[in-house]
Design a protein around this motif. Structure first.
Motif, PDB file in Angstrom:
ATOM      1  N   PHE A  14       0.827  -1.207   0.000  1.00 33.32           N
ATOM      2  CA  PHE A  14       0.000   0.000   0.000  1.00 33.32           C
ATOM      3  C   PHE A  14       0.858   1.253   0.000  1.00 33.32           C
ATOM      4  O   PHE A  14       1.965   1.247   0.517  1.00 33.32           O
ATOM      5  CB  PHE A  14      -0.924   0.026   1.224  1.00 33.32           C
ATOM      6  N   ARG A  15       0.323   2.330  -0.571  1.00 39.17           N
ATOM      7  CA  ARG A  15       0.993   3.627  -0.575  1.00 39.17           C
ATOM      8  C   ARG A  15       0.049   4.651   0.042  1.00 39.17           C
ATOM      9  O   ARG A  15      -1.128   4.707  -0.321  1.00 39.17           O
ATOM     10  CB  ARG A  15       1.327   4.064  -2.010  1.00 39.17           C
ATOM     11  N   LYS A  22      -3.552   3.862  -1.498  1.00 37.53           N
ATOM     12  CA  LYS A  22      -3.727   3.281  -2.822  1.00 37.53           C
ATOM     13  C   LYS A  22      -3.129   1.883  -2.817  1.00 37.53           C
ATOM     14  O   LYS A  22      -2.225   1.582  -2.051  1.00 37.53           O
ATOM     15  CB  LYS A  22      -3.028   4.128  -3.883  1.00 37.53           C
ATOM     16  N   ARG A  23      -3.650   1.022  -3.707  1.00 36.02           N
ATOM     17  CA  ARG A  23      -3.154  -0.342  -3.822  1.00 36.02           C
ATOM     18  C   ARG A  23      -3.091  -0.732  -5.287  1.00 36.02           C
ATOM     19  O   ARG A  23      -3.747  -0.121  -6.136  1.00 36.02           O
ATOM     20  CB  ARG A  23      -4.077  -1.310  -3.077  1.00 36.02           C
ATOM     21  N   MET A  46      -2.741   2.252  -9.964  1.00 31.50           N
ATOM     22  CA  MET A  46      -3.165   2.028  -8.589  1.00 31.50           C
ATOM     23  C   MET A  46      -4.636   2.392  -8.428  1.00 31.50           C
ATOM     24  O   MET A  46      -5.174   3.180  -9.194  1.00 31.50           O
ATOM     25  CB  MET A  46      -2.321   2.880  -7.643  1.00 31.50           C
ATOM     26  N   GLU A  47      -5.249   1.802  -7.400  1.00 27.67           N
ATOM     27  CA  GLU A  47      -6.659   2.017  -7.118  1.00 27.67           C
ATOM     28  C   GLU A  47      -6.795   2.403  -5.651  1.00 27.67           C
ATOM     29  O   GLU A  47      -5.971   2.017  -4.825  1.00 27.67           O
ATOM     30  CB  GLU A  47      -7.401   0.710  -7.401  1.00 27.67           C
ATOM     31  N   ASP A  48      -7.844   3.141  -5.318  1.00 24.13           N
ATOM     32  CA  ASP A  48      -8.061   3.530  -3.929  1.00 24.13           C
ATOM     33  C   ASP A  48      -8.477   2.331  -3.091  1.00 24.13           C
ATOM     34  O   ASP A  48      -9.190   1.444  -3.560  1.00 24.13           O
ATOM     35  CB  ASP A  48      -9.152   4.601  -3.837  1.00 24.13           C
ATOM     36  N   VAL A  49      -8.057   2.327  -1.841  1.00 22.95           N
ATOM     37  CA  VAL A  49      -8.451   1.281  -0.898  1.00 22.95           C
ATOM     38  C   VAL A  49      -9.862   1.600  -0.418  1.00 22.95           C
ATOM     39  O   VAL A  49     -10.233   2.763  -0.254  1.00 22.95           O
ATOM     40  CB  VAL A  49      -7.454   1.244   0.281  1.00 22.95           C
ATOM     41  N   ALA A  50     -10.662   0.568  -0.186  1.00 20.75           N
ATOM     42  CA  ALA A  50     -12.030   0.747   0.295  1.00 20.75           C
ATOM     43  C   ALA A  50     -12.035   1.480   1.636  1.00 20.75           C
ATOM     44  O   ALA A  50     -11.128   1.294   2.458  1.00 20.75           O
ATOM     45  CB  ALA A  50     -12.718  -0.604   0.434  1.00 20.75           C
ATOM     46  N   ALA A  51     -13.044   2.283   1.840  1.00 18.44           N
ATOM     47  CA  ALA A  51     -13.129   3.090   3.059  1.00 18.44           C
ATOM     48  C   ALA A  51     -13.175   2.234   4.318  1.00 18.44           C
ATOM     49  O   ALA A  51     -12.672   2.635   5.373  1.00 18.44           O
ATOM     50  CB  ALA A  51     -14.365   3.986   2.992  1.00 18.44           C
ATOM     51  N   ALA A  52     -13.758   1.040   4.224  1.00 13.14           N
ATOM     52  CA  ALA A  52     -13.854   0.161   5.388  1.00 13.14           C
ATOM     53  C   ALA A  52     -12.492  -0.364   5.818  1.00 13.14           C
ATOM     54  O   ALA A  52     -12.308  -0.745   6.977  1.00 13.14           O
ATOM     55  CB  ALA A  52     -14.782  -1.007   5.075  1.00 13.14           C
ATOM     56  N   ASP A  53     -11.506  -0.410   4.899  1.00 11.06           N
ATOM     57  CA  ASP A  53     -10.190  -0.948   5.213  1.00 11.06           C
ATOM     58  C   ASP A  53      -9.200   0.113   5.687  1.00 11.06           C
ATOM     59  O   ASP A  53      -8.119  -0.222   6.174  1.00 11.06           O
ATOM     60  CB  ASP A  53      -9.608  -1.647   3.987  1.00 11.06           C
TER      61      ASP A  53
END
Length: 66
Positions: A14-15, A22-23, A46-53
């Motif tokens: 992750f970044r 982002k992942r 890269m894609e955004d990490v889900a808000a729950a995570d």
């Protein structure tokens, strides 16, 4: 209170960004011959990490600012 250690596995995957994390996108590592070029091209980046995570990532990466 002791120092918080960075979770090294999470640091490699992750970044941290200004707004969250982002992942890398999945399905781009192996068995690529049957996947269409368009599909592989769209899996770049890269894609955004889900808000729950995000709360879990904040504890795993306390000071990681890459």
């Amino acid at each position: 209170m002791p120092k918080l250690k960075t979770h090294r596995g999470a640091a490699k995957r992750f970044r941290r960004t200004a707004t969250g994390f982002k992942r890398k996108q999945t399905n781009k590592n192996h068995i690529l011959t049957k996947k269409a070029p368009k599909r592989k091209r769209q899996l770049r980046g890269m894609e955004d990490v889900a808000a729950a995570d995000v709360p879990a990532l904040r504890t795993m990466l306390p000071t990681k600012a890459r």
